[in-house]
Write a protein that holds these residues in place. Structure first.
Motif, PDB file in Angstrom:
ATOM      1  N   PHE A 147       0.803  -1.205   0.000  1.00 52.61           N
ATOM      2  CA  PHE A 147       0.000   0.000   0.000  1.00 52.61           C
ATOM      3  C   PHE A 147       0.839   1.259   0.000  1.00 52.61           C
ATOM      4  N   GLY A 203      -4.470  11.998   3.618  1.00 51.79           N
ATOM      5  CA  GLY A 203      -5.707  11.417   4.141  1.00 51.79           C
ATOM      6  C   GLY A 203      -5.608   9.925   4.349  1.00 51.79           C
TER       7      GLY A 203
ATOM      8  N   HIS B  47     -19.735   0.056  -3.637  1.00 54.17           N
ATOM      9  CA  HIS B  47     -20.836   0.335  -4.570  1.00 54.17           C
ATOM     10  C   HIS B  47     -20.337   0.400  -6.012  1.00 54.17           C
ATOM     11  N   ASN B  86      -9.913  -4.698   4.565  1.00 52.39           N
ATOM     12  CA  ASN B  86      -8.762  -3.786   4.577  1.00 52.39           C
ATOM     13  C   ASN B  86      -8.424  -3.279   3.188  1.00 52.39           C
ATOM     14  N   ARG B  89     -10.787  -0.550   2.484  1.00 53.04           N
ATOM     15  CA  ARG B  89     -10.390   0.666   3.199  1.00 53.04           C
ATOM     16  C   ARG B  89      -9.219   1.333   2.483  1.00 53.04           C
ATOM     17  N   SER B  90      -8.258   0.521   2.059  1.00 57.32           N
ATOM     18  CA  SER B  90      -7.102   1.070   1.356  1.00 57.32           C
ATOM     19  C   SER B  90      -7.528   1.712   0.045  1.00 57.32           C
ATOM     20  N   ARG B  92     -10.378   3.055  -0.697  1.00 58.12           N
ATOM     21  CA  ARG B  92     -11.057   4.328  -0.432  1.00 58.12           C
ATOM     22  C   ARG B  92     -10.071   5.396   0.006  1.00 58.12           C
ATOM     23  N   ARG B  93      -8.935   4.919   0.565  1.00 57.96           N
ATOM     24  CA  ARG B  93      -7.983   5.858   1.142  1.00 57.96           C
ATOM     25  C   ARG B  93      -7.038   6.422   0.089  1.00 57.96           C
ATOM     26  N   THR B  94      -6.827   5.712  -0.991  1.00 53.05           N
ATOM     27  CA  THR B  94      -5.864   6.186  -1.982  1.00 53.05           C
ATOM     28  C   THR B  94      -6.424   7.409  -2.699  1.00 53.05           C
ATOM     29  N   SER B  95      -5.505   8.237  -3.151  1.00 54.43           N
ATOM     30  CA  SER B  95      -5.908   9.524  -3.728  1.00 54.43           C
ATOM     31  C   SER B  95      -6.803   9.343  -4.943  1.00 54.43           C
ATOM     32  N   LEU B 102     -15.071   9.566  -4.329  1.00 55.00           N
ATOM     33  CA  LEU B 102     -15.573  10.195  -3.114  1.00 55.00           C
ATOM     34  C   LEU B 102     -15.691  11.707  -3.218  1.00 55.00           C
ATOM     35  N   HIS B 131     -16.086   4.211   7.372  1.00 55.62           N
ATOM     36  CA  HIS B 131     -15.721   2.862   6.927  1.00 55.62           C
ATOM     37  C   HIS B 131     -16.145   1.781   7.935  1.00 55.62           C
TER      38      HIS B 131
END
Lengths: 216, 181
Positions: A147, A203, B47, B86, B89-90, B92-95, B102, B131
């Motif tokens: 990641f 973020g 989604h 996870n 979550r990752s 959704r977290r990436t730019s 989002l 999340h």
């Protein structure tokens, strides 16, 4: 007001509506895992006598180049900014080892020094049953094998995570947190004003509690 | 001759050591029954069916690589769904995901009739949940997993999961009420 069971029924229907069945996915995934396994095996064993010979020659050549480069870099040193990127993780490796970068920092980073002893090592997030861990050492951090990774500076109780993944322009960005370490527990609390201006937007939501897994 | 391995017949306790030793058939037998749940989990979290397919594939490869980390006595399903959660979550977290998915979570969906429009409102509300709350709701309501297993995936106690689920439902109701006003 709807009951819980009615809301749950609608919840399921709302998701089903955008999620058609994918019966082919299991075999697609099976193929992908098989490719991964073959790739790993090829990487370990080579693909035949000729290929092994070529791989051996390439390995010798790479070693010679690497040693020469190392000797040069030791001698000439040292404007290189360490930033272990995700691509440096060997894809076929079944076990992952975090290797902190050398103690060199870039002038453009926020003020701070290397990770102190009490922070160094790998930490397991407490909130989720995560298989990813946050590893810290030197000026480096790594969160999850595939990641994010980058550099880190520590200034008092502040820790800043720096990475070129924060911006689309591949310039550096950073994410600021307060940290406390008590026993084997690390708590990261995000600064409310980080990720602004030229630093891009990370973020990463690293905020939370962690349990110590290992020391370097 | 290829031997077809059936996870139910052979049993996880036997298959896991074989898979750890590099037996891909044993790994497939462990994983295949979980792909459907994994896809539903990723789809419900993001989604997006295409993203869900990618997540399931990536998670499966990750599970293969990290199989040595599966502790003795740990069941395969919560362990694998934990990896999927996870990965979601990752993602959704990436730019790039933030920008693409989002940046405008309130984007209007095409009008498709009253009941379906109500589902669109519900989906918007689900997307606005954090999340963890979304994960708990999806695991318990959508995948119909028992609280004990939800707790294992979420890394919490059952009591904590129960109270957080109640808060998630309350928040979802509040958002739907605001949407109706």
């Amino acid at each position: 007001m709807t009951t819980d069971s009615e809301l749950r029924r609608r919840f399921v229907m709302a998701i089903d509506e955008v999620l058609p069945p994918a019966p082919w996915l299991a075999s697609q995934v099976g193929d992908a895992v098989q490719r991964e396994r073959r790739g790993a095996r090829r990487a370990l064993e080579g693909g035949g006598p000729r290929l092994r010979l070529a791989a051996g020659a390439a390995a010798i050549l790479i070693t010679v180049v690497a040693v020469t480069t190392l000797l040069f870099s030791v001698g000439l040193h040292n404007r290189t900014v360490p930033n272990p990127s995700r691509n440096q993780t060997p894809l076929a490796s079944p076990t992952y080892t975090f290797t902190p970068s050398p103690a060199v920092r870039a002038a453009s980073w926020p003020p701070g020094g290397t990770v102190p002893e009490q922070l160094a090592g790998c930490w397991q997030p407490k909130l989720l049953a995560s298989t990813d861990t946050l590893c810290l050492g030197g000026y480096s951090f790594d969160f999850g094998q595939d990641f994010i990774s980058g550099n880190v500076v520590v200034n008092g109780s502040e820790i800043d995570f720096i990475s070129d993944t924060c911006t689309a322009q591949a310039t550096y960005g950073y994410d600021r947190y307060h940290y406390t370490v008590t026993g084997g527990a690390l708590v990261l609390t995000k600064f409310p004003t980080s990720n602004t201006g030229a630093w891009g937007n990370c973020g990463w939501r690293l905020q939370g509690s962690y349990t110590k897994l290992s020391s370097p | 001759m290829t031997t077809v391995v059936n996870a139910l017949a052979v049993g996880e306790s036997e298959l896991v050591p074989r898979a750890k030793a590099g037996d891909q058939e044993a790994f497939s037998a462990l994983l295949s029954p979980l792909i459907g749940s994994a896809y539903r989990l990723a789809g419900a979290m993001l989604h997006d069916r295409h993203a869900a397919e990618d997540i399931v594939q990536d998670s499966s490869i990750k599970a293969w690589r990290k199989l040595q980390q599966l502790k003795a006595g740990t069941e395969m399903r919560p362990w694998f769904l934990g990896i999927v959660a996870n990965e979601c979550r990752s993602a959704r977290r990436t730019s790039w995901w933030s920008v693409l998915k989002l940046a405008n979570p309130e984007r209007p969906e095409p009008p498709v009739g009253d009941s379906l429009a109500a589902f669109a409102d519900l989906r918007r509300a689900i997307r606005r949940l954090r999340h963890r709350r979304r994960l708990l709701l999806v695991l318990h309501w959508y995948l119909d997993l028992p609280l004990a297993e939800v707790a294992a995936i979420a890394g919490s106690s059952q009591d904590a999961v129960k109270s957080e689920l109640a808060r998630a439902v309350r928040q979802l109701r509040d958002m739907l009420l605001v949407g109706e006003e």
